[in-house]
Design an enzyme around this catalytic site. Sequence first.
Site, PDB file in Angstrom:
ATOM      1  N   GLY A  25       0.775  -1.337   0.170  1.00  0.00           N
ATOM      2  CA  GLY A  25       0.108   0.136   0.077  1.00  0.00           C
ATOM      3  C   GLY A  25       0.839   1.382  -0.072  1.00  0.00           C
ATOM      4  O   GLY A  25       2.008   1.263  -0.370  1.00  0.00           O
ATOM      5  N   HIS A  49      21.319   3.678  33.043  1.00  0.00           N
ATOM      6  CA  HIS A  49      22.250   5.015  33.007  1.00  0.00           C
ATOM      7  C   HIS A  49      23.358   4.507  32.060  1.00  0.00           C
ATOM      8  O   HIS A  49      24.039   3.458  32.388  1.00  0.00           O
ATOM      9  CB  HIS A  49      22.321   5.434  34.136  1.00  0.00           C
TER      10      HIS A  49
END
Length: 470
Positions: A40, A449
Amino acid sequence: MANSYDIIVIGSGPGGYVTAIRAAQLGFKTAIIERSHLGGICLNWGCIPTKALLRSAEIYHYFQHAKDYGLSADNVRFDAKAVVERSRGVSKQLNTGVGFLLKKNKVDVIWGEATIDAPGSITISATPDAPKGALGGGTYKAKHIIIATGARPRVLPGLEPDKKLVWTYFEAMVPPAIPKSLLVVGSGAIGIEFASFYRTMGAEVTVVEVLPQILPAEDAEIADLARKRFEKQGIKVLTGTKVTKLDKGADSVTATLETPKGPQTITVDRVISAVGVVGNIENLGLEKLGVKTDRGTIVTDGLGRTNVPGIYAIGDVAGPPMLAHKAEHEGTLTVEAIKGLPVHALEKTRIPGCTYCHPQIASVGLTEAKAKEAGYDIRVGRFPFVGNGKAIALGEPEGLVKTIFEKSTGRLLGAHLIGAEVTELIQGFVIALNLETTEQELIDAVFPHPTLSETIHESVLDAYGRAIHI
């Protein structure tokens, strides 16, 4: 009967092919109808190729700023033809992949244009794009017909595209060369992504938006930050402005604008019309069948069902938000409901939206204004990227994460982000919303972190007066 199926899906975009595959997984004899190309608009002319173009622009941007990273890159230039060819190659690869997935799941592909004659019956008109030996024209039967025909660019009077001077996203994705100047009409995701791409590649870009805010669907604070960043990059932004006339020359366009300060004109090489999309509902036989439509889309009940039994609609053709991931999920829910599985209607406020400009923008849930309109007493948390170690190390310190909570319960209502890689970060908030998370679960979660994801944590902490790094 050879031409008889349990489910036939009309349209093979992200919504259509995912729906067909899920139907086949559930044991339905399934076929999908496509008139031109598998995957599409999204895969061939939308989501995927634009991201390939934007990736080229991003790398070009980093080359131009190599010295910011202690590097040297001299005589940096680009080849517009090669940039476009890479984008088309990415689409072709994924197009082939969709065909493989459909074959793997034993979904028949029927090539042609579909007209629904009656519930359970479809006539297919053959098209020249059909591969040799493929299923094509004829009459096909199905207990359930799912319309997934997508959408096309909206055309406004006076802004009709001509494929040369006035473009839609189709032409904007395959430019023979980068124009020196460009007017983008509309500041939604499509318009802003093209504005970002062409500005990075060197074009002088002006964005016109009829509403007072660019990116009208986004939180006002995020949209304001985005505007400042775009203007810093050299994009001219005109809000509250309407294009009233286009005068075409041999190789340029002069636009007459109605602005808050009065009329003005601007002459550019090309114009991109990005004023939204409209559903492909024509020539399907819907009027004759009495299928209810509204403002160019098909009305459904949240599980894909129309007012006519046996006929369903999903994705863009079933209304906003017109996003590939909404179409995929909506189609999956529809076939699972047909199967009788326990499903609930799609919760549209939990569908994320992403804009892949520079900086990226992503959001889910209620904006601050919408939360207040709905009567919520809220807490708002904010955390800037400049307080995040990873963002600084990346050289991307300009950004913001904004979170909105219901004050009395701590329930997460919305999240709005601008900055590096926020289109990837947003999924953490999507999961949190689906789990009906409160601030406590997000505060208790351990974020690694150094990562950009720590901005999520800090934004939540800020909403409750506990932020550490600001």
